[in-house]
Design a protein around this motif. Structure first.
Motif: not given
Length: 166
Positions: A99-108
Motif C-alpha cells: 500500500f505505501i507505494e501508492l501516492d495517496e498513502l505517501s504520508s503513511v
C-alpha cells in the motif's frame, strides 16, 4: 540484556496482520523485538516504557508506533492497582508495502519511516484515532484492512515525537 526474538508469524497465522487486546494484572518485563511494525495503545496502566535506548514513563492513553527490529517492553509500576490493558496491532513489511507505494498513502510511508526510531503520538487530537484502534480487534475482512490504513493515515497527520537516537 539481549532482547528476545518474538515470532509474530505463529500468532498471526493466515491473517494479513493481527490486532488484539491485552487485559492482565500488570505488564511484565519482556524485552523483545520482531520484524513487524507494532502500534500499541495503553488503555489502562502506568509504568515504564523502554524502546531502544529510550526509557520513559507511560500512563493510560500512551500511543506508540515501533518500527521493525526495534527492541521494546512496557513494565507496570509495582504499586499499581487494577488491571493493565492495551491494544496491540502488529503488521509486516510485506503487508504494508502493498500500500505505501501508492501516492495517496505517501504520508503513511513517511510515518513508517519515522517509526524506525519509534514514535510517540501526542496531543488531544488523537482521541478519535484511539477509539478506532480500540475497535480494530473486533473487525474482520476488508473492513479490518481498510480500518488499519485509515488509522495509519490519521496518525500521519498527528504530532509525533521520535523516541530513540539515530
Amino acid at each position: 540484556m539481549k532482547p528476545l526474538l518474538e515470532d509474530i508469524g505463529k500468532k498471526k497465522g493466515q491473517q494479513s496482520f493481527i490486532a488484539f487486546a491485552i487485559n492482565q494484572t500488570s505488564f511484565n518485563f519482556f524485552w523483545h523485538y520482531h520484524p513487524e511494525y507494532e502500534l500499541t495503545l495503553i488503555v489502562k496502566g502506568k509504568g515504564r516504557r523502554l524502546i531502544g535506548d529510550n526509557h520513559e514513563y507511560f500512563e493510560s492513553g500512551d500511543l506508540v508506533l515501533i518500527g521493525p527490529g526495534l527492541p521494546h517492553t512496557w513494565v507496570s509500576d509495582s504499586g499499581m492497582k487494577g488491571k493493565s490493558e492495551a491494544i496491540v496491532i502488529q503488521f509486516s513489511l510485506d503487508f504494508i508495502n502493498r500500500f505505501i507505494e501508492l501516492d495517496e498513502l505517501s504520508s503513511v510511508n513517511e510515518l513508517l519511516l519515522r517509526a524506525k526510531q519509534g514514535i510517540s503520538i501526542k496531543g488531544n487530537k488523537s482521541a478519535n484515532v484511539k477509539e478506532q484502534i480500540k475497535q480494530l480487534p473486533e473487525k474482520r475482512g476488508v473492513v479490518k484492512i481498510t480500518s488499519l490504513l485509515h488509522i495509519l493515515n490519521e496518525l500521519s497527520n498527528l504530532k509525533s515525537v521520535l523516541l530513540t537516537s539515530s
